[in-house]
Design a protein around this motif. Structure first.
Motif, PDB file in Angstrom:
ATOM      1  N   GLY A  40      -6.370  -4.989   0.649  1.00  0.00           N
ATOM      2  CA  GLY A  40      -5.937  -4.842   2.039  1.00  0.00           C
ATOM      3  C   GLY A  40      -7.077  -5.033   3.022  1.00  0.00           C
ATOM      4  N   ALA A  41      -8.271  -4.529   2.683  1.00  0.00           N
ATOM      5  CA  ALA A  41      -9.433  -4.700   3.562  1.00  0.00           C
ATOM      6  C   ALA A  41      -9.843  -6.165   3.642  1.00  0.00           C
ATOM      7  CB  ALA A  41     -10.592  -3.849   3.052  1.00  0.00           C
ATOM      8  N   VAL A  42      -9.783  -6.865   2.504  1.00  0.00           N
ATOM      9  CA  VAL A  42     -10.102  -8.298   2.514  1.00  0.00           C
ATOM     10  C   VAL A  42      -9.100  -9.060   3.362  1.00  0.00           C
ATOM     11  CG1 VAL A  42     -10.286 -10.359   1.073  1.00  0.00           C
ATOM     12  CG2 VAL A  42     -11.251  -8.198   0.271  1.00  0.00           C
ATOM     13  N   TRP A  43      -7.815  -8.711   3.243  1.00  0.00           N
ATOM     14  CA  TRP A  43      -6.776  -9.380   4.037  1.00  0.00           C
ATOM     15  C   TRP A  43      -6.976  -9.104   5.531  1.00  0.00           C
ATOM     16  CZ3 TRP A  43      -3.732 -12.954   5.247  1.00  0.00           C
ATOM     17  CH2 TRP A  43      -2.594 -12.783   6.035  1.00  0.00           C
ATOM     18  N   LEU A  44      -7.283  -7.859   5.875  1.00  0.00           N
ATOM     19  CA  LEU A  44      -7.555  -7.520   7.276  1.00  0.00           C
ATOM     20  C   LEU A  44      -8.737  -8.315   7.806  1.00  0.00           C
ATOM     21  CD1 LEU A  44      -7.384  -5.762   9.856  1.00  0.00           C
ATOM     22  CD2 LEU A  44      -8.754  -4.048   8.652  1.00  0.00           C
ATOM     23  N   THR A  45      -9.808  -8.404   7.025  1.00  0.00           N
ATOM     24  CA  THR A  45     -11.004  -9.121   7.462  1.00  0.00           C
ATOM     25  C   THR A  45     -10.735 -10.610   7.618  1.00  0.00           C
ATOM     26  OG1 THR A  45     -12.405  -7.498   6.320  1.00  0.00           O
ATOM     27  CG2 THR A  45     -13.410  -9.611   6.887  1.00  0.00           C
ATOM     28  N   ALA A  46     -10.096 -11.209   6.622  1.00  0.00           N
ATOM     29  CA  ALA A  46      -9.830 -12.651   6.681  1.00  0.00           C
ATOM     30  C   ALA A  46      -8.916 -12.994   7.843  1.00  0.00           C
ATOM     31  CB  ALA A  46      -9.215 -13.115   5.354  1.00  0.00           C
ATOM     32  N   LEU A  47      -7.868 -12.197   8.044  1.00  0.00           N
ATOM     33  CA  LEU A  47      -6.939 -12.460   9.144  1.00  0.00           C
ATOM     34  C   LEU A  47      -7.629 -12.298  10.495  1.00  0.00           C
ATOM     35  CD1 LEU A  47      -4.012 -13.121   9.890  1.00  0.00           C
ATOM     36  CD2 LEU A  47      -3.516 -10.666   9.840  1.00  0.00           C
ATOM     37  N   THR A  48      -8.478 -11.292  10.610  1.00  0.00           N
ATOM     38  CA  THR A  48      -9.207 -11.078  11.863  1.00  0.00           C
ATOM     39  C   THR A  48     -10.159 -12.233  12.138  1.00  0.00           C
ATOM     40  OG1 THR A  48      -9.074  -8.680  11.549  1.00  0.00           O
ATOM     41  CG2 THR A  48     -10.706  -9.493  13.122  1.00  0.00           C
ATOM     42  N   LEU A  83       0.805  -1.221   0.000  1.00  0.00           N
ATOM     43  CA  LEU A  83       0.000   0.000   0.000  1.00  0.00           C
ATOM     44  C   LEU A  83       0.839   1.272   0.000  1.00  0.00           C
ATOM     45  CD1 LEU A  83      -3.064  -0.699   2.339  1.00  0.00           C
ATOM     46  CD2 LEU A  83      -3.000  -0.522  -0.143  1.00  0.00           C
ATOM     47  N   LEU A  84       1.849   1.348   0.864  1.00  0.00           N
ATOM     48  CA  LEU A  84       2.633   2.578   0.951  1.00  0.00           C
ATOM     49  C   LEU A  84       3.262   2.968  -0.390  1.00  0.00           C
ATOM     50  CD1 LEU A  84       4.393   2.536   4.453  1.00  0.00           C
ATOM     51  CD2 LEU A  84       2.645   4.089   3.610  1.00  0.00           C
ATOM     52  N   PRO A  85       3.920   2.023  -1.106  1.00  0.00           N
ATOM     53  CA  PRO A  85       4.467   2.409  -2.420  1.00  0.00           C
ATOM     54  C   PRO A  85       3.390   2.834  -3.416  1.00  0.00           C
ATOM     55  CG  PRO A  85       5.494   0.386  -1.634  1.00  0.00           C
ATOM     56  CD  PRO A  85       4.351   0.662  -0.723  1.00  0.00           C
ATOM     57  N   THR A  88      -0.945   8.408   1.883  1.00  0.00           N
ATOM     58  CA  THR A  88      -2.317   8.024   2.203  1.00  0.00           C
ATOM     59  C   THR A  88      -3.150   7.979   0.930  1.00  0.00           C
ATOM     60  OG1 THR A  88      -3.164  10.270   2.507  1.00  0.00           O
ATOM     61  CG2 THR A  88      -2.055   9.262   4.390  1.00  0.00           C
ATOM     62  N   GLN A  89      -4.408   7.584   1.096  1.00  0.00           N
ATOM     63  CA  GLN A  89      -5.329   7.567  -0.048  1.00  0.00           C
ATOM     64  C   GLN A  89      -5.554   8.957  -0.635  1.00  0.00           C
ATOM     65  OE1 GLN A  89      -9.104   5.612  -0.104  1.00  0.00           O
ATOM     66  NE2 GLN A  89      -8.386   3.854   1.085  1.00  0.00           N
ATOM     67  N   ALA A  90      -5.254   9.998   0.140  1.00  0.00           N
ATOM     68  CA  ALA A  90      -5.454  11.357  -0.357  1.00  0.00           C
ATOM     69  C   ALA A  90      -4.584  11.646  -1.576  1.00  0.00           C
ATOM     70  CB  ALA A  90      -5.152  12.369   0.748  1.00  0.00           C
ATOM     71  N   ASN A  91      -3.535  10.855  -1.777  1.00  0.00           N
ATOM     72  CA  ASN A  91      -2.635  11.088  -2.909  1.00  0.00           C
ATOM     73  C   ASN A  91      -3.118  10.406  -4.192  1.00  0.00           C
ATOM     74  OD1 ASN A  91      -0.309  12.310  -3.947  1.00  0.00           O
ATOM     75  ND2 ASN A  91       0.882  10.435  -3.740  1.00  0.00           N
ATOM     76  N   LEU A  92      -4.216   9.622  -4.100  1.00  0.00           N
ATOM     77  CA  LEU A  92      -4.741   8.932  -5.281  1.00  0.00           C
ATOM     78  C   LEU A  92      -5.913   9.720  -5.865  1.00  0.00           C
ATOM     79  CD1 LEU A  92      -4.728   5.187  -4.135  1.00  0.00           C
ATOM     80  CD2 LEU A  92      -2.944   6.451  -5.346  1.00  0.00           C
ATOM     81  N   GLN A  93      -5.984   9.736  -7.186  1.00  0.00           N
ATOM     82  CA  GLN A  93      -7.074  10.440  -7.846  1.00  0.00           C
ATOM     83  C   GLN A  93      -8.374   9.658  -7.707  1.00  0.00           C
ATOM     84  OE1 GLN A  93      -5.731  10.989 -11.880  1.00  0.00           O
ATOM     85  NE2 GLN A  93      -4.588  12.854 -11.376  1.00  0.00           N
ATOM     86  N   ASP A  94      -9.486  10.346  -7.937  1.00  0.00           N
ATOM     87  CA  ASP A  94     -10.802   9.703  -7.853  1.00  0.00           C
ATOM     88  C   ASP A  94     -10.896   8.562  -8.862  1.00  0.00           C
ATOM     89  OD1 ASP A  94     -11.390  11.524  -5.955  1.00  0.00           O
ATOM     90  OD2 ASP A  94     -12.728  12.753  -7.196  1.00  0.00           O
ATOM     91  N   ASN A  95     -11.534   7.462  -8.424  1.00  0.00           N
ATOM     92  CA  ASN A  95     -11.795   6.294  -9.266  1.00  0.00           C
ATOM     93  C   ASN A  95     -10.511   5.713  -9.868  1.00  0.00           C
ATOM     94  OD1 ASN A  95     -13.548   4.377 -10.277  1.00  0.00           O
ATOM     95  ND2 ASN A  95     -13.914   5.494 -12.191  1.00  0.00           N
ATOM     96  N   SER A  96      -9.403   5.865  -9.141  1.00  0.00           N
ATOM     97  CA  SER A  96      -8.140   5.307  -9.614  1.00  0.00           C
ATOM     98  C   SER A  96      -8.139   3.788  -9.450  1.00  0.00           C
ATOM     99  CB  SER A  96      -6.974   5.909  -8.831  1.00  0.00           C
ATOM    100  OG  SER A  96      -5.768   5.240  -9.130  1.00  0.00           O
ATOM    101  N   LEU A  97      -7.553   3.087 -10.403  1.00  0.00           N
ATOM    102  CA  LEU A  97      -7.439   1.626 -10.296  1.00  0.00           C
ATOM    103  C   LEU A  97      -6.559   1.219  -9.123  1.00  0.00           C
ATOM    104  CD1 LEU A  97      -7.090   0.580 -14.062  1.00  0.00           C
ATOM    105  CD2 LEU A  97      -9.088   0.326 -12.571  1.00  0.00           C
TER     106      LEU A  97
END
Length: 762
Positions: free
Chosen positions: A162-170, A118-120, A145-154
């Motif tokens: 990352g959210a799926v990984w966080l959820t599955a690991l939890t 994510l950071l890179p 952060t996400q603030a550096n990405l444009q709207d609707n960026s791939l």
């Protein structure tokens, strides 16, 4: 000031947020290592205080468990096994440590993905290349952060992964944790403890202990060991508190004489503490008080016992009773059965530990409890909004530069002329310290409000404090601080925006930029907060002003010892960090580094305090963990809902829908886990209970109400020539043995042996 100059100043301030985090980290590190050095020295000198949990445990622990070297407490704290902790400190301690370790491992697993992926990706965004003055430009830490990405960026798909990984690991880690909890819970429920042989009966419909015995003997003949009714005895409670105070004062007077070489004195009367009453020798005065209080207690007990013997209705009787059985299996069955002849009568549940009971609250019925809860709930609701005012002020302090751009707050422009170091102290360090202090002030208030509800057990009170405090932290630390901080950060731009979409877009840019504020908050709690916690500064000052640091190793001297570990407060404090970690894991991943710092320092400090410092006076058998599990899931749900909203603002509709599906799946997971584990955890497995045999265990007097227990001889070992013998010679012979009032049932010769497994056919 021209617009270009204002924009440059604003971007310079936003870029200095990284300097503010560095300032807070340096300050916290200095405080942490300085207090750690002080702790190492003081712990060696005051070993009897900092290892009080070993010397004063109810479990009679060996003094060899206490680390006595300069630094050996660190490895002995970290490598104390869970199984050994279960035997020596109970399931409450084990589950706290296990849940803490689980959150640490989840954070480490998520950080591995976030730092590598994510950071890179966030740093490769293009919003940092926008022109100066553009509100969407990412500067400083916002570049990561996400603030550096444009709207609707791939590239936003990386956050979805990352959210799926966080959820599955939890999900996986909490499933394993729940399995371990169930395993340890069965071990604890198999121990020959009085609570496992006893059921607590609410809304009792009989008038005496004999009738209570006969009622349950008809259900399970020959299995009852003892029955007890609780009585509302405010006068006895007051007398016993006065007796305890007199015993403590006598011990202090004799300790003073031993240390100073001269007798202590005290003054008579209600205003003796302001030097008005007559001065008299303290030891003889308090001895006489002890004799008088014991006589009054015995007389009041006899008066109540005479009412009970006469068979008349006893006004002091409450509608709560305790039935102790001869085997655990019967107690377990009765605790799950409906035994009342009418709905709402004779409601049974597993009995709490005797020390876990608020005996003075047992007279509070359901109607009164619900009324109290409604009033306290309303008070708590208003307290949340009242506390939001200082939290808003804290956020205003952290956004002084942004506020100074608003015409109404131009007087704050002086902050722009200060050096960066001074700015960061005022806008980063001080707000974090103030917020931590504000949240700490809430704990005694919430504890008082929860106690006013009239809980019957300390475990219920602890659950109430934990749940209330956690939601207070979520509302004030997360919601209020995030929303207010986001608004303050772009307040000048919001005044120039006249469309709803424009406001939403500005908040979307500002939300990730709140990460530095929470980094400072986490750093303060990780370093300065934990160093103060380890040193136990408040406890040391209390000991200093209440007679020095010599803690006498005597059974009656409990006031000078640290109290039970604050599981409710610490669970909530750890879980708000979990909530912030889960929320910002895929928005501003750099927060995870500071979360790891927090979990590491608190893991060491809290393990030490549980193992060696805090003296536990009662056990709940890990009852708090189910509530903790649900709040862990609440934190995960908040993170998914936040990410779904942020994706929607950034016009990433597919990602937003995906997060809502993940939100629904987490809800289903939580419901399924609760349905699967709640009853086994609460009651245990029946076949495990059917094979035990503990008929030799005698718990007849375990649930005798403390105010009705016999008052024995003086519980003071002073060694003075005129000590216990003089008291015993003049003490009134009014003591009533409460045990003669308790009904005992001999085991019938033809009774079924319930220690043998029951054969189930079909």
């Amino acid at each position: 000031m021209s617009n270009s100059t204002e924009d440059a100043a604003r971007e310079a301030f936003r870029g200095s947020k990284g300097d503010g985090v560095a300032t807070t980290l340096i300050f916290g590190s200095i405080v942490f290592f300085a207090l750690l050095a002080v702790f190492i020295v003081i712990r060696k000198r005051l070993l009897h205080l900092y290892t009080g949990a070993i010397y004063h445990s109810k479990r009679k622990l060996s003094p060899d468990l206490a680390p006595k070297g300069w630094l050996d407490w660190i490895p002995r704290t970290l490598f104390y096994s869970d199984e050994q902790m279960l035997k020596t400190h109970g399931l409450d301690a084990v589950m706290y440590i296990l849940s803490h370790r689980t959150q640490l491992l989840i954070t480490a697993g998520v950080a591995a993905y976030s730092f590598v992926v994510l950071l890179p990706i966030f740093a490769s965004g293009t919003n940092d290349e926008l022109a100066t003055g553009d509100a969407s430009k990412a500067v400083g830490l916002a570049v990561y952060t996400q603030a550096n990405l444009q709207d609707n960026s791939l590239k936003l798909w990386a956050a979805v992964v990352g959210a799926v990984w966080l959820t599955a690991l939890t999900w996986f880690m909490l499933y394993r944790l729940m399995q371990k909890y169930l395993q340890y819970r069965q071990i604890v429920r198999g121990e020959p403890s009085e609570r496992h042989y006893t059921v607590m009966v609410s809304s009792v419909s009989v008038a005496s202990e004999e009738q209570l015995y006969q009622y349950f003997d008809r259900i399970e003949p020959g299995t009852i060991q003892a029955t007890h009714l609780a009585y509302h005895t405010p006068k006895l409670d007051k007398l016993q508190r006065a007796l305890s105070k007199a015993v403590k004062k006598l011990a202090e007077a004799e300790e003073y004489q031993r240390r100073k070489g001269k007798p202590a004195t005290t003054r008579l009367g209600h205003f003796g503490w302001i030097c008005i009453g007559q001065k008299v020798p303290a030891d003889s005065h308090w001895r006489q008080q002890i004799v008088e209080y014991r006589g009054a207690i015995a007389e009041e007990q006899n008066r109540l016992f005479e009412k009970i013997r006469s068979g008349e209705a006893v006004p002091e009787a409450t509608r709560v009773g305790f039935v102790t059985f001869r085997d655990m299996r019967t107690a377990q069955i009765i605790a799950q059965c409906v035994v009342g002849e009418q709905a709402g009568q004779m409601v049974t549940q597993p009995a709490p530990e005797p020390h876990d009971i608020y005996w003075r609250h047992l007279h509070i019925g359901q109607v009164q409890f619900y009324i109290r809860s409604a009033v306290i709930g309303a008070a708590g609701f208003f307290l949340i909004f009242f506390w939001a005012v200082p939290v808003t002020a804290v956020q205003g302090l952290s956004n002084l530069v942004s506020l100074s751009r608003v015409p109404a707050f131009e007087f704050l422009d002086f902050i722009n002329r200060q050096p960066v170091m001074i700015q960061t102290i005022f806008t980063d360090l001080i707000p974090a310290l103030v917020l931590v202090g504000l949240m700490a002030l809430l704990v005694p208030i919430i504890g008082f409000l929860s106690r006013c509800r009239g809980m019957h057990t300390k475990t219920d009170w602890e659950k109430s404090v934990f749940k209330t405090y956690y939601y207070f932290l979520v509302v004030n630390v997360f919601l209020v601080a995030t929303l207010v901080g986001s608004v303050f950060n772009v307040l000048r731009d919001l005044l120039d925006v006249y469309s709803f979409n424009g406001v939403i877009e500005l908040l979307a840019i500002s939300l990730p930029e709140q990460a530095p504020f929470f980094m400072n908050y986490i750093i303060v709690k990780s370093l300065s907060g934990q160093a103060t916690n380890l040193l136990a500064v408040g406890f040391l000052f209390k000991r200093l002003f209440s007679g020095g640091f010599r803690v006498k190793q005597k059974p009656h001297d409990k006031d000078g010892l640290p109290k039970r570990f604050e599981f409710a407060e610490n669970y909530a404090s750890v879980l708000i960090i979990w909530t912030l970690t889960a929320v910002y894991a895929n928005i501003a991943p750099i927060v995870l580094g500071f979360s790891l710092l927090y979990y590491t320092t608190t893991y060491l400090v809290h393990r030490y305090k549980i193992l060696y410092f805090n003296v536990s006076s009662w056990e709940s058998g890990g009852s708090l963990f189910l509530a903790v599990f649900h709040r862990l899931m609440v934190g995960l749900l908040i993170s998914q809902a936040t990410l779904a909203g942020l994706f929607g603002i950034k016009k990433f509709t597919v990602g937003s829908i995906f997060m809502l599906v993940l939100f629904a799946a987490t809800m289903i997971y939580t419901i399924a886990m609760n349905k699967m584990y709640k009853r086994p955890v609460l009651y245990g497995y029946l076949m495990l209970r059917s094979s035990e045999s503990n008929h030799s265990k005698n718990f007849t007097d375990s649930y005798v109400q403390p105010s009705l227990a016999p008052v024995d001889g003086p519980d003071i070992e002073t060694g003075a020539p005129n000590s216990p013998a003089a008291l015993e010679a003049v003490e009134p012979k009014l003591q009533a043995d409460a045990r003669t009032l308790r009904l005992q049932s001999p085991q019938p010769e033809n009774a079924t042996d319930r220690s043998k497994p029951t054969k189930i056919v079909g």
